[in-house]
Write a protein that holds these residues in place. Structure first.
Motif, short mmCIF file in Angstrom:
data_model
loop_
_atom_site.label_atom_id
_atom_site.label_comp_id
_atom_site.label_asym_id
_atom_site.label_seq_id
_atom_site.Cartn_x
_atom_site.Cartn_y
_atom_site.Cartn_z
N SER C 25 0.83 -1.20 0.00
CA SER C 25 0.00 0.00 0.00
C SER C 25 0.87 1.25 0.00
CB SER C 25 -0.93 0.02 1.21
OG SER C 25 -0.19 0.21 2.38
N ASP C 26 2.13 1.10 0.36
CA ASP C 26 3.06 2.23 0.29
C ASP C 26 3.59 2.44 -1.11
OD1 ASP C 26 2.70 2.58 2.93
OD2 ASP C 26 4.79 2.26 3.52
N TRP C 27 3.26 1.53 -2.02
CA TRP C 27 3.87 1.56 -3.34
C TRP C 27 2.92 2.07 -4.39
CZ3 TRP C 27 3.19 -0.58 -8.14
CH2 TRP C 27 4.27 -0.38 -9.02
N ALA C 30 2.14 5.80 -1.84
CA ALA C 30 0.96 5.72 -0.99
C ALA C 30 0.93 6.76 0.12
CB ALA C 30 0.88 4.33 -0.39
N ASP C 31 2.00 6.93 0.80
CA ASP C 31 1.95 7.83 1.94
C ASP C 31 2.76 9.10 1.73
OD1 ASP C 31 4.22 5.83 3.96
OD2 ASP C 31 4.04 6.15 1.82
N HIS F 157 -0.78 8.76 -5.03
CA HIS F 157 -1.65 7.64 -4.69
C HIS F 157 -3.11 8.05 -4.67
CE1 HIS F 157 -1.28 9.96 -1.11
NE2 HIS F 157 -2.24 9.25 -0.53
N ARG F 158 -3.36 9.32 -4.38
CA ARG F 158 -4.75 9.77 -4.28
C ARG F 158 -5.49 9.66 -5.60
NH1 ARG F 158 -3.43 15.39 -1.34
NH2 ARG F 158 -2.17 15.48 -3.22
N ALA F 160 -4.43 7.96 -8.23
CA ALA F 160 -4.33 6.59 -8.69
C ALA F 160 -5.43 5.73 -8.08
CB ALA F 160 -2.95 6.01 -8.35
N SER F 161 -5.78 6.00 -6.83
CA SER F 161 -6.75 5.15 -6.15
C SER F 161 -8.17 5.33 -6.69
CB SER F 161 -6.74 5.46 -4.64
OG SER F 161 -7.32 6.72 -4.40
N TRP H 27 -0.79 -2.06 -11.58
CA TRP H 27 -1.35 -1.05 -10.70
C TRP H 27 -0.31 -0.05 -10.26
CZ3 TRP H 27 -0.66 0.70 -5.77
CH2 TRP H 27 -1.69 1.54 -5.28
N PRO H 28 -0.57 1.24 -10.32
CA PRO H 28 -1.79 1.87 -10.85
C PRO H 28 -1.68 2.26 -12.31
CG PRO H 28 -0.42 3.50 -9.82
CD PRO H 28 0.33 2.20 -9.73
#
Lengths: 254, 254, 254, 254, 254, 254, 254, 254
Positions: C25-27, C30-31, F157-158, F160-161, H27-28
């Motif tokens: 989830s960090d990839w 992510a953060d 990530h935002r 992308a999600s 992904w993504p």
């Protein structure tokens, strides 16, 4: 200035360390600072330090002028709003505030130079604030001043009728907004140094003075120089630099 | 010129109609034309008429210079390409062509003015073409010239070391491209009139000299004036206008 | 990060699905979110999340800071008007509001880094709001700060006299409006990283900082980098990124 | 440097005039000149003097390099056309010419610094000339170099996949034309100093790199700094300034 | 005017010096001045002197109008704020103030010209202030006026339906903001002179009328001329210049 | 529409002159006018007429909406200040005013289209006013709406999600200020039509949205289209035009 | 045109469907096309269709002119390069090519209008190509032409001496580059319609005619209209539109 | 995509590590790269990868196309000069080169989509190169194409006569230079998505397409979107993105 020979003199005892310090501390630009109190500067360059009030608080402006007043009779600040003026007038005596050109100054009536007058020529009544910024600056420096206002190119006879008077001046400042055409006309009429000041008067495609600025830079009359939009102050200082050049002996002391 | 008194003289028979006509036909700008042959002009304003070759054919340039040569010993043309030079050299004698600054001129060795030198200061080697346009123009007008090249602000000691020499000059032309920072530094170091010439040297955000132009117009050193990008010629004429102002008696004849 | 080996580890039971989820989830980013509360971020990048108040309502700014305060001791908001400050101070404790640079911050006195100081050098008093935005940001991040204000190029001795002190700093932020000439001069005097901040101080052809911006981008001193007009905050963060690079062990944990 | 104490030492015989001369001649910027041969400079600032060929004739470039070669093993010239290269190669040995990035250099293989690598990241193949100008400059200065080309934001996985490698670098140069979006993305992914280089790649509303330049200056990722359009060289020197800051002991000798 | 014959007449006593003075003092542009009271001007050029209030104080505007009123029945001032209007109405009788177009005028109902109407065509309701500045100016000069408002190109039938009426007019003023497309369409529909007025209506990339201005200058319909952004007044005067040209006998007196 | 056959029908008595008039009066653009009440228009193009309040007085806006209300249930006005809203709410029932995005609307709850949702994606909280202008417009037209706010590229990530959700939409509006990098990233992630809206959020070199505008126009992701700065309304209408294209049978009636 | 009455006539048998079709097919703009052969157009608007060669191949230009020649004696093409001219002269007889103004035309000697002359006034010799584009266009349309070249404002007597001749003209085209000051001067001297043409003559801050364009748009002389930079053709067509307005009976047939 | 459930599946043995790897590697944005060979991409987004030749050498272009050909039947490159075409044709079979629009492509005749046609509408013959870039791109993607050339607003009947045909299209691309007025007119005539392409056709104040660009962005017709100047390719891809949206079932597989 030959540093080595100064040092040889110190080593040989021909020059005290203190005197050498003084000489070297002037090198290369030691006492030319703008915001720093500098007695030497005025006698050398012939004009006082000036405070630009834009972006400064009333307290900062008042503080700088108050400190300058301890050593100077003549003071000048440009772009001064009423708040700047009020704060400064509380701590400095005999400060005049000119609200339209936003100039705050302290005149030294004994300060006069034996030089030809400097002319300020303006295209229209709307250019008056900038014209006055220039004229008040010249007066504060102590040069004679002549005003020729509202002589724009839409009525050519007006500027033509003052041509001979302009030719007698040491330098001619031409202030114009809109199309900025007046300096080209004046530059073609006289042989004197011409300094053009574009103003932000106008709207739309004048782009706050850009039209006048570009036109003046592209002037078809050779030898016209230009300062920033609305920079009456800068034009005045440039004119005084030029005017002083007529009095070589005065400058030999610098 | 007092029109009324001229007319009174004519009415009283003190002045012939023919002589009055001559006087009045000069008013207000009768013989100040740029493209027209004008002997009066040179003696009055102190500089020769100059041909700008941009947008003109070689034949046009040669034709204008040939016609001027009949009455002038000194000739000057700027932005001259090789084709302009070759066409002109076919019809006018003793024309020198300087290919790098694109200057075409005919020097009159007897033409010298007893005035202080004019300095041309440049930031870098790449500014040489414009610096030379200025220097060659000054020489052609007949003023003494001093060159101080390659003294940009990245090495401050260079300009600092020539400060005293600059202070001796009648006017200082500062030529710089890129950031155009040099005139601000020179303007802070000396009291003499400073004319800044932005050059188109640089790339990207220098936008062909716009960066230098805007910086010079916004100079923090008061009294710096500016001419058009790459306008070495205009700076030289402005410097000569200033320099002449030191010799009032010369101008009293105008 | 090798995704395949992570999945092999999960398939073989060497890694729980939960732990793998955390890693993946960090990839890839992510953060790293800016507006999202992110404890990991501060320890990794060394600086706190900052709220830009432009275009935000006082309620939005107060809400974001209030939420951040639950997990952070250090808070920073830029371009904060009085209304933003008042709204935020109602919900967050120990918030300082600096009205001139429009900075709203909560300092954590225990937050200090063992790094060299960062210098903020400014050309004039009018540049103070932007200079302080930079200085307050650096202090909030926890780096040592040194201020060198009012050392513009019109008085070169001022900046020259602090050269050695600048050479001791980890990074040097140079703030200047008008002609923006100071970074070129500083860049030629020292070997340290120089970050130039153009300010909107000036008028006319300074075009709200455009003249300074273009001049700084065209600087004749190699290796000067530039941030947005009036972006004292951005320059400070860039300086902290640079300064941290001196302490490699701190960063190895990221 | 305390001038007074130096002079006191000379007066007291504690310091020879010759040594004092040496100390004072360095003040404040004596040997920092760009176009002047300066052995001291290289050891102090860590990078060689570089010749910008724009606006210079092949003869001028060759002459400068030939003179530098007498005291330097490492030479670098940017924006060199084929004519510049040929003229220089006739008078200087072992000069490599890289035609696409227009770089002319003489590598000194013994010149290496024990610092982390500098990364050059580019958005597309069309940005290669500027990316290479940066990379070749870094190598010439003697820092380790890593290239990450063609990783534009239209395919985010590409830049994401090299994130950890970038985090290991001392500084990251990001080269992009068109929308110039890549530095914002990189600045959000890593904690290292990021230097953005806009390129003139694109057409129409990219306005020769203006779109990328403005975007990078307005980056939403804090702490990204920017150099001039197509200024790969400047970015490289800035990165080397930063990278050296990691090795404090090396710089203490300056 | 033949100067020689005037002088011959004076010499011969056919003309007094005083009368000759009067004639010559008008030459070449003696009574064309804008800010100067000029009875001759109105009868010759067919339109009154107009006061531009931008940059002028209420007192200046009132003073100029008061002085004009002593010799003129018709008065016109543009860009008049409420303060200008109030100051002027205190000293001049029968002044109408139109607040939306910021026009201050004194109508002379006896002033009418036997010329075709002038049309003002506008693209949208938001362009009304500028359209009315034009229309009120035309009326004040004394030409018939026809208004065709809100006929923008998003509904082509609107302008198409008035085509024949436009073809009957002496000149057609087309006022449009945003994309400025209407003049191109009108220029393609009619044979009459078309004067385009860009307005500052719009936002973002309309750049305060720049988009409309550039579009109108680049019009694909040949023979469309353009005035400054928001310059309804200038378009009206241009239309009156054109319209008068239809009545040659009227102008022969000038 | 075949004019000849219509006329044949009239000649043959198959069509009354009155009916033919009606048909022909619609040709070619009779009832496509923007400011004119047009029942036909809504059923044909699928969206209501919208009032742009910029440069209009409150009375003008209220008058137009009042007149529209007699025939429309749905009303929309953009750039409405509080004064516009208050004036309009006095004469029209059920008008909602959204102060932040300055939208004034009357929703018709029965108006819904069976089309996929339209997405509004925004980079930051400061872009909310423009994002909401777009979202409220889409809702008023009657299309389903999905908001994805605060997903800027500094935290990849935002965005992308939410990629898969965006791929389900009929069109994606991407709103971003500052560097305007988000549309390039979104354009590279999905296959759907992407409409970029630059906002004026930012300062300095963002030049009120110019940086974002130029970046979006120069996007490296193919197929991204752009609307004016801050034009959330225009993007919404463009998205609705696209979304309707999915339902061909609905449009066959036009 | 009253559509309803036409239809009534058809319904009543007073007009055939075929004739009605012809009338209606002309509505609203049927035969006003630019690139389409249109005999009606010339008799109605008084000027021929003109081919703009920019961006067209020689074959395209030749093809268009060849087709026009079948129905027109008069042909005109602007911005024609030598290749365009050669291709066209191969297929059309009696085509003159003017290489300096890049005009290709076929004159019809029988085409003359009984109107006042149109004047072309130019500031300098370098403006000749654009001045000639205007003059040749006017001649081709068939209006009398008068040239007043090289009368720039640096020598005011030149334009002043032709004032009376200009006052006799139907319209005055003023062509100027650099500062673009001449139209302001001419506009102040005469009462006739003045059309200003900025040229791209100049360098640096003239920005390819931008300085002249902005200056002309900001002219202090009221009633000056402006066309695009270097658009001599457009100015000529505008002058002809104006000049025709003097002959009302001719236009009543349209 | 739910990462956690994928990992749970792997942990539970329901999914192999290899299959999970495949899913997660997408992904993504794993396979959305532009310069990287990507079979998945074409089937998902419906258009091929395209090579922009600007700033690339012939060898680079040929190398990229050669590598793409191994997996693609359809190839497209824009802004290809003759040298690019010749290099590519040596290594790839059946490449067509269109010299005027500078398009290099390989058509796959079996590639057709059952979608409505896309229209390309152009204002003038000079816009043909950009119009053809758009049209050839649409054809290469495999959508039906209809061309409507030379229908500029100076002859409104031309565009009006094709209105019904445009209404049948899936999307309408409008190409115009100079004033860029055509998209506003088309946007007011039809309900379909309209994509405006400004071209660099024009001179002077068209500023290489800037006038058209700004006008289109400021269009008074709501819902017009814009692409970069001369970006026919981008408009075509945007139109194809829109057109595909009509065929939902096709896209559900992505």
């Amino acid at each position: 200035m030959d540093i080595r020979s100064i040092l040889d003199d110190v080593a040989a005892g021909r020059l005290s360390a203190s005197d050498a310090h003084q000489k070297l501390s002037d090198w290369p630009a030691a006492d030319l600072g703008f915001a720093r109190i500098d007695n030497h500067r005025e006698s050398r360059t012939g004009f006082v330090e000036v405070v630009y009030c834009g972006g400064k608080t009333p307290e900062q402006v008042a503080g700088i002028l108050e400190r300058q007043w301890t050593t100077h009779k003549t003071l000048l600040a440009t772009r001064a709003e009423t708040a700047h003026a009020e704060a400064a007038q509380r701590v400095v005596g005999d400060l005049e505030y000119h609200a339209v050109p936003k100039v705050l100054r302290r005149l030294d009536s004994s300060r006069t130079h034996d030089v030809p007058p400097i002319a300020v020529v303006s295209a229209g009544t709307s250019d008056l604030p900038i014209s006055e910024e220039a004229a008040l600056t010249v007066e504060t420096v102590g040069h004679p001043m002549q005003r020729f206002y509202d002589v724009g190119v839409a009525g050519l006879h007006r500027v033509a009728s003052v041509r001979n008077q302009l030719e007698e001046c040491g330098a001619v400042i031409v202030v114009a907004g809109m199309d900025g055409a007046l300096p080209s006309v004046v530059g073609g009429l006289i042989s004197r140094p011409v300094i053009a000041v574009p103003t932000s008067i106008g709207y739309g495609a004048s782009f706050n003075g850009l039209a006048a600025l570009l036109g003046m830079l592209s002037s078809c009359a050779p030898g016209v120089t230009v300062v920033n939009i609305d920079n009456g102050f800068g034009a005045a200082i440039a004119a005084c630099r030029i005017n002083q050049a007529r009095v070589p002996q005065k400058l030999s002391g610098s």
